[in-house]
Design a protein around this motif. Structure first.
Motif, mmCIF file in Angstrom:
data_model
loop_
_atom_site.group_PDB
_atom_site.id
_atom_site.type_symbol
_atom_site.label_atom_id
_atom_site.label_comp_id
_atom_site.label_asym_id
_atom_site.label_seq_id
_atom_site.Cartn_x
_atom_site.Cartn_y
_atom_site.Cartn_z
ATOM 1 N N LEU A 77 0.812 -1.415 -0.017
ATOM 2 C CA LEU A 77 0.016 -0.142 -0.065
ATOM 3 C C LEU A 77 0.796 1.346 -0.072
ATOM 4 O O LEU A 77 1.974 1.220 0.558
ATOM 5 C CB LEU A 77 -0.905 0.046 1.138
ATOM 6 C CG LEU A 77 -2.154 -0.884 1.195
ATOM 7 C CD1 LEU A 77 -2.858 -0.972 2.647
ATOM 8 C CD2 LEU A 77 -2.826 -0.883 0.040
ATOM 9 N N SER A 78 0.471 2.282 -0.841
ATOM 10 C CA SER A 78 1.208 3.652 -0.951
ATOM 11 C C SER A 78 1.130 4.452 0.421
ATOM 12 O O SER A 78 2.303 5.069 0.821
ATOM 13 C CB SER A 78 0.923 4.338 -1.962
ATOM 14 O OG SER A 78 -0.601 4.757 -1.829
ATOM 15 N N ASP A 79 0.161 4.241 1.043
ATOM 16 C CA ASP A 79 -0.161 5.079 2.413
ATOM 17 C C ASP A 79 0.639 4.522 3.326
ATOM 18 O O ASP A 79 0.275 3.180 3.744
ATOM 19 C CB ASP A 79 -1.742 5.090 2.544
ATOM 20 C CG ASP A 79 -1.896 6.443 3.942
ATOM 21 O OD1 ASP A 79 -1.328 6.103 4.851
ATOM 22 O OD2 ASP A 79 -2.471 7.209 3.626
ATOM 23 N N CYS A 80 1.598 5.166 3.910
ATOM 24 C CA CYS A 80 2.372 4.629 5.284
ATOM 25 C C CYS A 80 1.596 4.060 6.319
ATOM 26 O O CYS A 80 1.912 3.208 7.109
ATOM 27 C CB CYS A 80 3.504 5.355 5.538
ATOM 28 S SG CYS A 80 3.071 7.072 6.193
ATOM 29 N N VAL A 81 0.483 4.893 6.723
ATOM 30 C CA VAL A 81 -0.258 4.614 7.910
ATOM 31 C C VAL A 81 -1.053 3.213 7.457
ATOM 32 O O VAL A 81 -1.073 2.632 8.518
ATOM 33 C CB VAL A 81 -0.875 5.695 8.351
ATOM 34 C CG1 VAL A 81 -1.950 5.316 9.610
ATOM 35 C CG2 VAL A 81 -0.334 7.088 8.646
ATOM 36 N N LEU A 82 -1.653 3.304 6.482
ATOM 37 C CA LEU A 82 -2.505 2.199 6.033
ATOM 38 C C LEU A 82 -1.618 0.787 6.056
ATOM 39 O O LEU A 82 -2.021 -0.099 6.336
ATOM 40 C CB LEU A 82 -3.406 2.417 4.827
ATOM 41 C CG LEU A 82 -4.591 3.530 4.996
ATOM 42 C CD1 LEU A 82 -5.206 3.433 3.485
ATOM 43 C CD2 LEU A 82 -5.363 3.086 6.146
ATOM 44 N N ARG A 83 -0.527 1.006 5.488
ATOM 45 C CA ARG A 83 0.487 0.053 5.362
ATOM 46 C C ARG A 83 0.959 -0.648 6.664
ATOM 47 O O ARG A 83 0.964 -1.773 7.001
ATOM 48 C CB ARG A 83 1.580 0.244 4.528
ATOM 49 C CG ARG A 83 2.708 -0.707 4.230
ATOM 50 C CD ARG A 83 3.571 -0.309 3.263
ATOM 51 N NE ARG A 83 4.591 1.001 3.781
ATOM 52 C CZ ARG A 83 4.592 1.999 3.092
ATOM 53 N NH1 ARG A 83 3.718 2.329 2.308
ATOM 54 N NH2 ARG A 83 5.157 2.854 3.718
ATOM 55 N N ARG A 137 -6.907 2.365 11.996
ATOM 56 C CA ARG A 137 -7.013 2.641 10.753
ATOM 57 C C ARG A 137 -8.403 3.142 10.400
ATOM 58 O O ARG A 137 -8.230 4.157 9.516
ATOM 59 C CB ARG A 137 -6.915 1.187 10.010
ATOM 60 C CG ARG A 137 -7.336 1.077 8.427
ATOM 61 C CD ARG A 137 -8.667 0.645 8.193
ATOM 62 N NE ARG A 137 -9.107 0.636 6.913
ATOM 63 C CZ ARG A 137 -8.942 -0.300 5.942
ATOM 64 N NH1 ARG A 137 -8.918 -1.395 6.685
ATOM 65 N NH2 ARG A 137 -9.260 -0.442 4.727
ATOM 66 N N TYR A 140 -8.121 6.987 11.507
ATOM 67 C CA TYR A 140 -7.135 7.628 10.294
ATOM 68 C C TYR A 140 -7.962 7.908 9.150
ATOM 69 O O TYR A 140 -7.883 9.083 8.622
ATOM 70 C CB TYR A 140 -6.062 6.832 9.947
ATOM 71 C CG TYR A 140 -5.043 7.296 8.965
ATOM 72 C CD1 TYR A 140 -4.141 8.333 9.007
ATOM 73 C CD2 TYR A 140 -5.132 6.579 7.714
ATOM 74 C CE1 TYR A 140 -3.424 9.047 8.204
ATOM 75 C CE2 TYR A 140 -4.089 7.185 6.687
ATOM 76 C CZ TYR A 140 -3.235 8.151 7.034
ATOM 77 O OH TYR A 140 -2.622 8.704 6.063
ATOM 78 N N GLU A 141 -8.856 7.031 8.669
ATOM 79 C CA GLU A 141 -9.406 7.232 7.457
ATOM 80 C C GLU A 141 -10.726 8.286 7.619
ATOM 81 O O GLU A 141 -10.908 9.094 6.832
ATOM 82 C CB GLU A 141 -10.131 6.047 6.972
ATOM 83 C CG GLU A 141 -9.069 4.997 6.353
ATOM 84 C CD GLU A 141 -9.591 4.021 5.241
ATOM 85 O OE1 GLU A 141 -10.682 4.209 4.698
ATOM 86 O OE2 GLU A 141 -8.932 3.002 4.867
ATOM 87 N N LEU A 144 -8.996 11.612 7.469
ATOM 88 C CA LEU A 144 -8.778 12.195 6.107
ATOM 89 C C LEU A 144 -9.868 12.587 5.470
ATOM 90 O O LEU A 144 -9.893 13.659 4.749
ATOM 91 C CB LEU A 144 -8.010 10.998 5.361
ATOM 92 C CG LEU A 144 -6.760 10.486 5.672
ATOM 93 C CD1 LEU A 144 -6.103 9.307 4.846
ATOM 94 C CD2 LEU A 144 -5.704 11.743 5.723
#
Length: 263
Positions: A77-83, A137, A140-141, A144
């Motif tokens: 995944l590109s998003d570091c927090v989600l990853r 998660r 965080y979403e 955003l």
């Protein structure tokens, strides 16, 4: 590995149904106990609950492989927090399922010397940590989406606010040394800000049903390990209600895949 993951995915709906039945028995047992039901009937309900739990453990054999595969996908995944959240959460789920498989072997008599209480506590710790990461998660979403909604809804109103003669009056009232309404002004300003954030939160969740369902499901689930580990004892009835509610929400995401939060 892929063949097993596809086969395992087909049994998830059945496992969710058995999970709903298990926690329904938990809730029923609590209600019957409060209602003064006979000891024999209560024992029958508890035995049924235990059979449902054992059946679920049997159906979850091999779920660790699916969790590991999900962790491999989350790494990219590109998003570091989600990853970070999803990868570590899936790895904890893999450990939880592994402990659960060992527990099934102990309850089935394959490992008669197994310390079941120890392994149960270990599995619930992994489960709790996975749920905390899932809730992180979700938060965080939500943050955003709230920031995006705030920019889109108030981006064009900044100039109007700045040019308004009365736009700075709350700050002037707060900063005026002789103002007697300082506490009331501060409370009013804070109340408006909290109300605005709450309306924004409601708007975001109403526009994103998968995120809302995932948040509700994880919130319901987190009380189960908290109770089992003795961190926040909430009682048999509350645990049964939370487990039943989260199971129904999980079944909804299987019946309607668009309700499942991605990634």
């Amino acid at each position: 590995m892929d063949t097993w993951v596809r086969f395992n995915a087909q049994s998830q709906a059945k496992e969710r149904v058995f999970r709903a039945a298990q926690y329904a028995c938990t809730l029923l047992g609590y209600g019957l106990q409060k209602g003064g039901a006979s000891v024999e009937f209560l024992k029958t309900v508890k035995q049924l609950e235990a059979h449902m739990s054992l059946t679920r453990k049997l159906m979850r054999l091999g779920n660790s492989a699916e969790a590991v595969e999900a962790a491999k996908r989350a790494v990219h995944l590109s998003d570091c927090v989600l990853r970070l959240c999803l990868t570590v959460a899936h790895l904890n789920r893999a450990m939880y399922f592994a402990c659960d498989n060992v527990l099934w072997a102990g309850k089935a008599g394959l490992l008669p010397e197994l310390d079941q209480d120890k392994w149960s506590q270990r599995s619930f710790r992994y489960y709790l940590f996975a749920l905390i990461l899932n809730l992180t998660r979700d938060a965080y979403e939500i943050r955003l989406l709230m920031e995006r909604e705030s920019r889109s809804s108030h981006g064009g109103s900044k100039a109007t606010w700045d040019s308004s003669p009365s736009s700075s009056s709350p700050l002037e009232n707060l900063s005026h040394p002789s103002s007697s309404s300082l506490p009331l002004g501060a409370v009013s300003l804070l109340s408006r800000r909290v109300s605005r954030q709450f309306r924004l939160l409601v708007t975001v969740l109403r526009a994103n049903p998968p995120l809302l369902l995932d948040l509700l499901k994880n919130t319901c689930d987190v009380f189960i390990p908290l109770d089992r580990l003795g961190i926040y004892p909430s009682g048999q009835g509350f645990v049964g209600a939370c487990g039943l509610a989260s199971s129904v929400l999980s079944i909804l995401t299987i019946v309607h895949p668009w309700l499942k939060l991605k990634p």
